[in-house]
Design a protein around this motif. Structure first.
Motif, PDB file in Angstrom:
ATOM      1  N   VAL A  97       0.581   5.162   6.566  1.00  0.00           N
ATOM      2  CA  VAL A  97       1.633   4.064   6.770  1.00  0.00           C
ATOM      3  C   VAL A  97       2.014   3.333   5.531  1.00  0.00           C
ATOM      4  O   VAL A  97       1.359   2.283   5.714  1.00  0.00           O
ATOM      5  N   SER A  98       2.548   3.911   4.601  1.00  0.00           N
ATOM      6  CA  SER A  98       2.908   3.141   3.185  1.00  0.00           C
ATOM      7  C   SER A  98       3.786   1.642   3.905  1.00  0.00           C
ATOM      8  O   SER A  98       4.606   1.891   4.675  1.00  0.00           O
ATOM      9  N   GLY A  99       3.563   0.748   3.257  1.00  0.00           N
ATOM     10  CA  GLY A  99       4.410  -0.353   3.511  1.00  0.00           C
ATOM     11  C   GLY A  99       3.727  -1.674   2.931  1.00  0.00           C
ATOM     12  O   GLY A  99       2.699  -1.641   2.145  1.00  0.00           O
ATOM     13  N   PHE A 100       4.359  -2.655   3.399  1.00  0.00           N
ATOM     14  CA  PHE A 100       3.729  -4.160   2.897  1.00  0.00           C
ATOM     15  C   PHE A 100       3.065  -4.820   3.872  1.00  0.00           C
ATOM     16  O   PHE A 100       3.308  -4.616   5.236  1.00  0.00           O
ATOM     17  N   TYR A 101       1.847  -5.335   3.714  1.00  0.00           N
ATOM     18  CA  TYR A 101       0.900  -5.913   4.545  1.00  0.00           C
ATOM     19  C   TYR A 101       0.892  -7.505   4.009  1.00  0.00           C
ATOM     20  O   TYR A 101       0.484  -7.649   2.865  1.00  0.00           O
ATOM     21  N   LYS A 102       0.484  -8.065   5.000  1.00  0.00           N
ATOM     22  CA  LYS A 102       0.083  -9.812   4.622  1.00  0.00           C
ATOM     23  C   LYS A 102      -1.167  -9.888   4.025  1.00  0.00           C
ATOM     24  O   LYS A 102      -2.308  -9.139   4.464  1.00  0.00           O
TER      25      LYS A 102
ATOM     26  N   VAL B 104       0.900  -1.243   0.191  1.00  0.00           N
ATOM     27  CA  VAL B 104      -0.139   0.199  -0.195  1.00  0.00           C
ATOM     28  C   VAL B 104       0.928   1.228  -0.108  1.00  0.00           C
ATOM     29  O   VAL B 104       1.953   1.206   0.751  1.00  0.00           O
ATOM     30  N   SER B 105       0.720   2.005  -1.118  1.00  0.00           N
ATOM     31  CA  SER B 105       1.691   3.225  -1.125  1.00  0.00           C
ATOM     32  C   SER B 105       0.881   4.493  -1.403  1.00  0.00           C
ATOM     33  O   SER B 105      -0.203   4.301  -1.925  1.00  0.00           O
ATOM     34  N   GLY B 106       1.368   5.459  -1.710  1.00  0.00           N
ATOM     35  CA  GLY B 106       0.647   6.923  -1.911  1.00  0.00           C
ATOM     36  C   GLY B 106       0.142   7.653  -0.810  1.00  0.00           C
ATOM     37  O   GLY B 106       1.142   7.731   0.236  1.00  0.00           O
TER      38      GLY B 106
END
Length: 222
Positions: A181-186, A175-177
Motif C-alpha cells: 500500500v504505497s502512500g503517505f503516512y503520518k 512509502v513507495s516501491g
C-alpha cells in the motif's frame, strides 16, 4: 490600494498609508519596509532600507513613523506576514515570520541577511531542508548551517530573481516501491523504517531488501 502616489509637502508614512485606503485587514502588527534609492550614486549600494513596525491603529512600535518624512521615489511595502516587490528583488517563502519579496540593498547582501530581514525563522521551521532557486535551477539548502556560520562560503551573495524557501517541520512520510500500500503516512517520532513498511502493508513478493533506501527532507539519502 497599491500604486503610485503624489508626494505632498511634509508627507509621512502614515499619511501615505491612509491615502492608499489604510490597512485592508486587521492584524496586530504591520511591518513597513521603505526602500530608498541611493542619492549619492554609490555603485556598491542600490538602495537603503528603513524598517518601521506599526499596529492596527497606526501607532508605531519602534521608529516614530509620524516624524518620518517621505522622499521622491521611495518604495514602500506594508506587510502583515505578507509580501513586497522592488527593483532588485529576491523572494523568501515558507516558514519565516515575514515571507515576501525583498529589495536588495546592495550586491553583497547574503542569504543570512535576507532571512534576518524576513523576521527570522518561525518555530515550525525545518531549515536544513530548505530550497534555493536561481535561474530556474533548484538546489537543497542547509539553512541551519548557514545561519550558524554566517559569511561562510555557503552564505552566498544574492542576485535579482533568487528565491529561498524555508521548509516546515515534516509531518508526513512517503512509502513507495515494492510495498502493498504505497502512500503517505503520518510521521511519528521514534518510529523505525520497519514500522512504516508495516503501515504500508509490508513488502511485496518482488522486493529486494538490500535495495531499500531512505531519502531525507534535506535531499540526502542512504
Amino acid at each position: 490600494r497599491p500604486g503610485q502616489y503624489e508626494l505632498k509637502t511634509e508627507m509621512n508614512i502614515v499619511d501615505l498609508i491612509l491615502e492608499g485606503g489604510g490597512f485592508t485587514e486587521k492584524h496586530q502588527i504591520y511591518k513597513i519596509d521603505i526602500t530608498r534609492r541611493d542619492s549619492a550614486n554609490n555603485s556598491n549600494l542600490y538602495a537603503s532600507n528603513i524598517f518601521i513596525e506599526m499596529d492596527a491603529n497606526y501607532q508605531t512600535i519602534l521608529n516614530p513613523a509620524e516624524k518620518f518624512k517621505l522622499n521622491p521615489l521611495d518604495f514602500i511595502t506594508v506587510r502583515s506576514q505578507g509580501h513586497q516587490t522592488s527593483n532588485q528583488i529576491i523572494t523568501v517563502s515558507g516558514a519565516v515570520n515575514f515571507p515576501g519579496s525583498y529589495a536588495l540593498t546592495g550586491p553583497d547582501e547574503t542569504i543570512s541577511q535576507i532571512i534576518q530581514r524576513a523576521g527570522g525563522l518561525r518555530a515550525n521551521a525545518y531549515p536544513m531542508a530548505s530550497k534555493f532557486t536561481r535561474n530556474e535551477k533548484e538546489i537543497m539548502l542547509d539553512l541551519d548551517k548557514i545561519l550558524k556560520r554566517k559569511k561562510s562560503k555557503h552564505d552566498i551573495e544574492l542576485i535579482d530573481g533568487d528565491k529561498i524557501y524555508v521548509a516546515n517541520v515534516p509531518t508526513i512520510i512517503e512509502v513507495s516501491g515494492e510495498v502493498n500500500v504505497s502512500g503517505f503516512y503520518k510521521f511519528s517520532k521514534g518510529r523505525r523504517v520497519s514500522d512504516y513498511i508495516s503501515l504500508a502493508g509490508g513488502f511485496t513478493q518482488n522486493v529486494e531488501r538490500k535495495d531499500i533506501w531512505i531519502q531525507y527532507p534535506n535531499g540526502k539519502s542512504r
